[in-house]
Design an enzyme around this catalytic site. Structure first.
Site, PDB file in Angstrom:
ATOM      1  N   GLU A 294       0.883  -1.181   0.000  1.00  0.00           N
ATOM      2  CA  GLU A 294       0.000   0.000   0.000  1.00  0.00           C
ATOM      3  C   GLU A 294       0.909   1.217   0.000  1.00  0.00           C
ATOM      4  O   GLU A 294       1.515   1.562   1.009  1.00  0.00           O
ATOM      5  CB  GLU A 294      -0.908   0.018   1.229  1.00  0.00           C
ATOM      6  CG  GLU A 294      -1.836   1.216   1.238  1.00  0.00           C
ATOM      7  CD  GLU A 294      -2.550   1.419   2.560  1.00  0.00           C
ATOM      8  OE1 GLU A 294      -3.343   2.370   2.649  1.00  0.00           O
ATOM      9  OE2 GLU A 294      -2.300   0.653   3.503  1.00  0.00           O
ATOM     10  N   CYS A 328      -3.418   8.719   3.869  1.00  0.00           N
ATOM     11  CA  CYS A 328      -3.824   8.428   2.493  1.00  0.00           C
ATOM     12  C   CYS A 328      -5.176   9.038   2.149  1.00  0.00           C
ATOM     13  O   CYS A 328      -5.474   9.271   0.977  1.00  0.00           O
ATOM     14  CB  CYS A 328      -3.838   6.919   2.255  1.00  0.00           C
ATOM     15  SG  CYS A 328      -4.846   6.001   3.418  1.00  0.00           S
TER      16      CYS A 328
END
Length: 367
Positions: A294, A328
């Site tokens: 990620e 994020c």
């Protein structure tokens, strides 16, 4: 076909509720937790390799980013040899841990979730001090930590055991999910509890063993997470903790021949390097390594003429300024159809939200 669900009965998954800091009793509990953990500042934390505490001659300090002179903990600086030893230990422990019944592994996860729940304010306090989160942001990190354990436990109950496949005449076939081996778990600093615990818990509950190498900016929270896993019943041999630079310890974990997979959250630059190294066969390697990466990125929000302006203003302000956008979900791109009304509404909200300390229910470690 029977699964572990038939042996372990659990309630439907629900998200852990957030703490309401507008209530005096919750504010008092958080203030008490901040004082309690402050009394532990400066403690030295060992690494855990092969079930043993390991210390090194070289040390590193974790400090409060809001008060850099405030030392939260002293940590070991792992070498490549330490990382390699941790992988070998986890590889050996895998032969035992993978045979532990799924229900037992799930019970340990649920027990850990309960411990996190009981010490919610303490964990949030450590998060506030080590990575500079406000109370609300730290509580959300802790709640997500609990959610991961509760959710992954329930998922394991579903996937455990034999599963039916398309029947073929004259054959008795079924499918089973099996653990892979040693996972190198490398989480980031901005969600020091949730992502570290989540990737570790998912690995352990599925029967894999773990070498956890936390970010150099947030080793204290990771150490607290590991201590709770041990308290809940995870064998120290199955969960190794290695602290140190990613360039040495992390690189060794990624390249080790017995590392079966890497779970990483962090920057695109580092993630791509891990992907490249994981794709190269090491001497003695017998599997294709898997890499779950990620990598850092930011969200975009599109506001058009049909948007609910009130909802858009609230969402954009929270995404852009919550935790200073260091996540994020932090808004980095606002585009298309941006109306003048929205511009007038968002600017003053952004100016106020940019200083969360102005809101009584959301102080930060500098207050």
């Amino acid at each position: 076909m029977a699964t572990a669900e038939s042996k372990v009965h659990v309630s439907e998954f629900t998200n852990e509720p957030f703490v309401d800091f507008s209530k005096p009793e919750n504010r008092a509990a958080m203030e008490a937790a901040l004082k309690k953990v402050a009394s532990e500042f400066g403690r030295e934390y060992p690494m855990y390799i092969a079930g043993q505490k390991v210390t090194t001659a070289e040390k590193a300090a974790s400090t409060n980013p809001s008060h850099p002179s405030q030392v939260l903990g002293i940590f070991q600086v792992a070498t490549r040899d330490h990382a390699n030893q941790a992988v070998e230990s986890a590889y050996k422990a895998f032969e035992t841990w993978k045979r532990v019944p799924a229900e037992r592994r799930v019970e340990i996860l649920f027990r850990a979730a309960q411990i996190f729940r009981e010490r919610k304010f303490e964990l949030s306090a450590w998060i506030c001090y080590e990575v500079g989160k406000s109370w609300i942001e730290a509580d959300a990190d802790t709640a997500e930590t609990i959610d991961f354990l509760e959710f992954y436990g329930r998922e394991m109950l579903h996937f455990a055991g034999q599963h039916a496949v398309v029947p073929m005449k004259g054959e008795k076939n079924y499918m089973m999910y099996i653990p892979l081996g040693v996972g190198a778990v490398i989480p980031p600093w901005n969600f020091p509890a949730a992502i570290a615990a989540g990737m570790t818990a998912a690995s352990l509950v599925t029967g894999n063993t773990v070498v956890l190498k936390p970010s150099e900016e947030s080793p204290t929270v990771a150490a607290k997470v590991v201590e709770i896993f041990y308290e809940a019943g995870i064998p120290k041999e199955a969960l190794n903790l290695v602290t140190g630079p990613g360039e040495t310890a992390g690189d060794a974990l990624v390249k080790h021949a017995k590392t079966r997979y890497i779970a990483f959250t962090g920057s695109k630059e580092v993630g791509l390097l891990i992907s490249e190294n994981a794709g190269k066969k090491s001497s003695g390697q017998i599997w294709i390594k898997r890499a779950v990466l990620e990598m850092g990125g930011k969200d975009a929000t599109i506001v058009d003429e049909e948007a609910d302006i009130d909802a858009a203003v609230e969402g954009v302000a929270q995404a852009a300024f919550g935790y200073q956008g260091q996540k994020c979900s932090g808004l980095d791109d606002l585009r298309r159809g941006l109306t003048e009304l929205f511009r007038r509404r968002i600017l003053p909200v952004g100016n106020a939200t940019n200083n969360p300390c102005r809101r009584l229910s959301n102080p930060c470690p500098t207050c």
